[in-house]
Write a protein that holds these residues in place. Structure first.
Motif, mmCIF file in Angstrom:
data_model
loop_
_atom_site.group_PDB
_atom_site.id
_atom_site.type_symbol
_atom_site.label_atom_id
_atom_site.label_comp_id
_atom_site.label_asym_id
_atom_site.label_seq_id
_atom_site.Cartn_x
_atom_site.Cartn_y
_atom_site.Cartn_z
ATOM 1 N N ILE A 1 0.835 -1.204 0.000
ATOM 2 C CA ILE A 1 0.000 0.000 0.000
ATOM 3 C C ILE A 1 0.868 1.251 0.000
ATOM 4 C CG2 ILE A 1 -1.644 1.337 1.397
ATOM 5 C CD1 ILE A 1 -2.928 -0.918 -0.159
ATOM 6 N N ALA A 2 2.007 1.218 0.700
ATOM 7 C CA ALA A 2 2.896 2.381 0.738
ATOM 8 C C ALA A 2 3.387 2.735 -0.661
ATOM 9 C CB ALA A 2 4.073 2.113 1.664
ATOM 10 N N LYS A 3 3.576 1.731 -1.499
ATOM 11 C CA LYS A 3 4.042 1.965 -2.871
ATOM 12 C C LYS A 3 2.928 2.479 -3.771
ATOM 13 C CE LYS A 3 7.450 -1.736 -2.560
ATOM 14 N NZ LYS A 3 7.761 -3.111 -2.986
ATOM 15 N N THR A 4 1.711 1.998 -3.564
ATOM 16 C CA THR A 4 0.625 2.316 -4.484
ATOM 17 C C THR A 4 -0.289 3.450 -4.019
ATOM 18 O OG1 THR A 4 -0.773 0.609 -3.491
ATOM 19 C CG2 THR A 4 0.569 -0.032 -5.395
ATOM 20 N N ASN A 5 -0.558 3.553 -2.728
ATOM 21 C CA ASN A 5 -1.524 4.528 -2.222
ATOM 22 C C ASN A 5 -1.007 5.120 -0.910
ATOM 23 O OD1 ASN A 5 -3.756 5.979 -1.450
ATOM 24 N ND2 ASN A 5 -5.217 4.326 -1.800
ATOM 25 N N THR A 6 -0.214 6.161 -0.998
ATOM 26 C CA THR A 6 0.413 6.728 0.203
ATOM 27 C C THR A 6 -0.600 7.349 1.153
ATOM 28 O OG1 THR A 6 0.873 8.782 -0.994
ATOM 29 C CG2 THR A 6 2.631 7.144 -0.905
ATOM 30 N N LEU A 7 -1.678 7.907 0.622
ATOM 31 C CA LEU A 7 -2.696 8.494 1.500
ATOM 32 C C LEU A 7 -3.313 7.421 2.399
ATOM 33 C CD1 LEU A 7 -4.464 10.936 2.295
ATOM 34 C CD2 LEU A 7 -6.062 10.175 0.550
ATOM 35 N N ALA A 8 -3.689 6.313 1.810
ATOM 36 C CA ALA A 8 -4.269 5.223 2.600
ATOM 37 C C ALA A 8 -3.234 4.651 3.555
ATOM 38 C CB ALA A 8 -4.795 4.126 1.671
ATOM 39 N N TYR A 9 -1.984 4.542 3.109
ATOM 40 C CA TYR A 9 -0.929 4.022 3.972
ATOM 41 C C TYR A 9 -0.780 4.892 5.221
ATOM 42 C CZ TYR A 9 3.661 3.006 5.839
ATOM 43 O OH TYR A 9 4.685 2.707 6.691
ATOM 44 N N ASN A 10 -0.731 6.200 5.035
ATOM 45 C CA ASN A 10 -0.574 7.104 6.176
ATOM 46 C C ASN A 10 -1.756 7.013 7.133
ATOM 47 O OD1 ASN A 10 1.937 8.085 5.391
ATOM 48 N ND2 ASN A 10 1.021 9.661 4.114
ATOM 49 N N ALA A 11 -2.917 6.683 6.623
ATOM 50 C CA ALA A 11 -4.099 6.575 7.477
ATOM 51 C C ALA A 11 -4.111 5.278 8.278
ATOM 52 C CB ALA A 11 -5.366 6.672 6.633
ATOM 53 N N ILE A 12 -3.637 4.166 7.673
ATOM 54 C CA ILE A 12 -3.817 2.856 8.326
ATOM 55 C C ILE A 12 -2.540 2.243 8.883
ATOM 56 C CG2 ILE A 12 -5.821 2.346 6.891
ATOM 57 C CD1 ILE A 12 -4.069 0.358 5.350
ATOM 58 N N ASN A 13 -1.394 2.891 8.731
ATOM 59 C CA ASN A 13 -0.151 2.245 9.171
ATOM 60 C C ASN A 13 -0.049 2.091 10.681
ATOM 61 O OD1 ASN A 13 0.374 4.887 9.831
ATOM 62 N ND2 ASN A 13 2.452 4.878 9.034
ATOM 63 N N THR A 14 -0.864 2.795 11.450
ATOM 64 C CA THR A 14 -0.816 2.656 12.909
ATOM 65 C C THR A 14 -1.816 1.619 13.432
ATOM 66 O OG1 THR A 14 -2.404 4.455 13.173
ATOM 67 C CG2 THR A 14 -0.066 5.044 13.229
ATOM 68 N N PHE A 15 -2.600 1.033 12.566
ATOM 69 C CA PHE A 15 -3.591 0.047 13.001
ATOM 70 C C PHE A 15 -2.891 -1.157 13.618
ATOM 71 C CE2 PHE A 15 -7.740 0.855 10.565
ATOM 72 C CZ PHE A 15 -7.581 2.210 10.688
ATOM 73 N N LYS A 16 -3.531 -1.727 14.618
ATOM 74 C CA LYS A 16 -3.035 -2.949 15.259
ATOM 75 C C LYS A 16 -4.046 -4.057 15.019
ATOM 76 C CE LYS A 16 0.430 -0.890 17.308
ATOM 77 N NZ LYS A 16 1.559 -0.699 16.463
ATOM 78 N N LEU A 17 -3.571 -5.167 14.488
ATOM 79 C CA LEU A 17 -4.417 -6.335 14.277
ATOM 80 C C LEU A 17 -3.985 -7.399 15.272
ATOM 81 C CD1 LEU A 17 -4.649 -4.774 11.528
ATOM 82 C CD2 LEU A 17 -5.088 -6.976 10.506
ATOM 83 N N GLU A 18 -4.925 -7.854 16.088
ATOM 84 C CA GLU A 18 -4.620 -8.834 17.118
ATOM 85 C C GLU A 18 -5.590 -10.004 17.017
ATOM 86 O OE1 GLU A 18 -4.990 -6.714 20.775
ATOM 87 O OE2 GLU A 18 -3.165 -5.543 20.437
ATOM 88 N N LYS A 19 -5.055 -11.173 17.244
ATOM 89 C CA LYS A 19 -5.899 -12.367 17.286
ATOM 90 C C LYS A 19 -6.509 -12.433 18.682
ATOM 91 C CE LYS A 19 -5.923 -17.327 16.717
ATOM 92 N NZ LYS A 19 -5.164 -18.525 16.425
ATOM 93 N N SER A 20 -7.827 -12.261 18.755
ATOM 94 C CA SER A 20 -8.477 -12.235 20.062
ATOM 95 C C SER A 20 -9.141 -13.558 20.416
ATOM 96 C CB SER A 20 -9.513 -11.108 20.112
ATOM 97 O OG SER A 20 -10.396 -11.212 19.028
ATOM 98 N N ASP A 21 -9.397 -14.394 19.423
ATOM 99 C CA ASP A 21 -10.006 -15.698 19.654
ATOM 100 C C ASP A 21 -9.564 -16.600 18.509
ATOM 101 O OD1 ASP A 21 -11.498 -17.568 20.955
ATOM 102 O OD2 ASP A 21 -13.449 -16.867 20.234
ATOM 103 N N GLU A 22 -9.935 -17.849 18.528
ATOM 104 C CA GLU A 22 -9.493 -18.781 17.486
ATOM 105 C C GLU A 22 -9.890 -18.324 16.088
ATOM 106 O OE1 GLU A 22 -7.561 -21.810 15.701
ATOM 107 O OE2 GLU A 22 -7.431 -21.286 17.820
ATOM 108 N N TYR A 23 -11.092 -17.759 15.968
ATOM 109 C CA TYR A 23 -11.562 -17.323 14.651
ATOM 110 C C TYR A 23 -11.839 -15.825 14.597
ATOM 111 C CZ TYR A 23 -12.334 -22.318 14.118
ATOM 112 O OH TYR A 23 -12.166 -23.668 14.052
ATOM 113 N N GLN A 24 -11.268 -15.048 15.501
ATOM 114 C CA GLN A 24 -11.589 -13.631 15.555
ATOM 115 C C GLN A 24 -10.328 -12.776 15.552
ATOM 116 O OE1 GLN A 24 -14.093 -12.526 18.807
ATOM 117 N NE2 GLN A 24 -14.729 -10.653 17.795
#
Length: 182
Positions: A82-105
Motif C-alpha cells: 500500500i505504501a508503494k501504491t496509495n500513500t494516503l491510505a498508507y498514512n491513514a492505516i499504518n498505525t492500526f493494530k491487528l490482534e488475534k483475540s479468539d481462534e476465529y476472531q
C-alpha cells in the motif's frame, strides 16, 4: 381597370419564415430539493457494515489454525504494498493494530473514524488474501477504537517543551536567546 400588383421576386437565398410554437408550461422541471437524508445514509451504512463479512456461513469451509505471527507478517507485507501504491491510505492505516483475540476472531484497533473509513475500502482485499493464505474462512473481524496508537507529530516546539520538563533552565535560555522553534 387597375393592374394587379406584381408579386415581389423571391430569391433562392431567402428562407421561408417559420412559425415558432411556444410552450404553455415550462419545459424544465422545477428543483424539488434534495432527496438525500444524512440520517438514512448513516443507518444504511451501519447495516452494510454488519453484513460486509458475513458471507456464506458453511460448516464445510476450511478453518486451519493461524497465529499472531501470521497476522503480523501479512499485515506488514500489505502495508509495504500500500505504501508503494496509495500513500494516503498508507498514512491513514499504518498505525492500526491487528490482534488475534479468539481462534476465529481478529480485532482491528484503530485511532480515528476517518482512518477506519480508509481501511474499510482496503479491508476486503487484505482479509480475502489473509483467509486464503492461512486457509481459514471462518475468520470474523471486530473493530475497536484505541486512542493510544495515535501518532503525534513532533514539532521543534514540542521537542523543546519536553526538554524543558527535564531541565527547566532551558526555558530561561529560551527567554534570553529567543530561539526560533517554528
Amino acid at each position: 381597370m387597375a393592374e394587379p400588383k406584381p408579386e415581389p421576386v423571391k430569391s433562392i437565398f431567402e428562407e421561408p419564415k417559420k412559425v415558432i410554437q411556444k410552450a404553455s408550461e415550462p419545459i424544465a422541471k422545477t428543483n424539488s430539493g434534495s432527496k438525500f437524508s444524512i440520517k438514512a445514509a448513516l443507518e444504511k451504512k451501519e447495516e452494510i457494515e454488519k453484513d460486509k463479512f458475513s458471507e456464506v456461513k458453511d460448516e464445510n469451509l476450511p478453518s486451519n489454525h493461524f497465529s499472531q505471527t501470521d497476522i503480523d507478517r501479512e499485515w506488514g507485507i500489505f502495508l509495504k504494498n500500500i505504501a508503494k501504491t496509495n500513500t494516503l491510505a498508507y498514512n491513514a492505516i499504518n498505525t492500526f493494530k491487528l490482534e488475534k483475540s479468539d481462534e476465529y476472531q481478529i480485532t482491528v484497533k484503530y485511532s480515528s473514524e476517518t482512518a477506519k473509513g480508509e481501511f474499510d475500502k482496503l479491508s476486503p482485499e487484505f482479509f480475502n488474501h489473509f483467509k486464503h493464505k492461512v486457509n481459514n474462512f471462518k475468520i470474523e473481524i471486530e473493530y475497536q477504537t484505541d486512542l493510544s496508537i495515535k501518532k503525534e507529530v513532533m514539532t521543534k516546539r514540542k521537542i523543546f517543551e519536553k526538554f524543558v520538563e527535564i531541565n527547566p533552565l532551558l526555558k530561561d535560555l529560551d527567554d534570553l536567546m529567543r530561539f526560533d522553534l517554528t
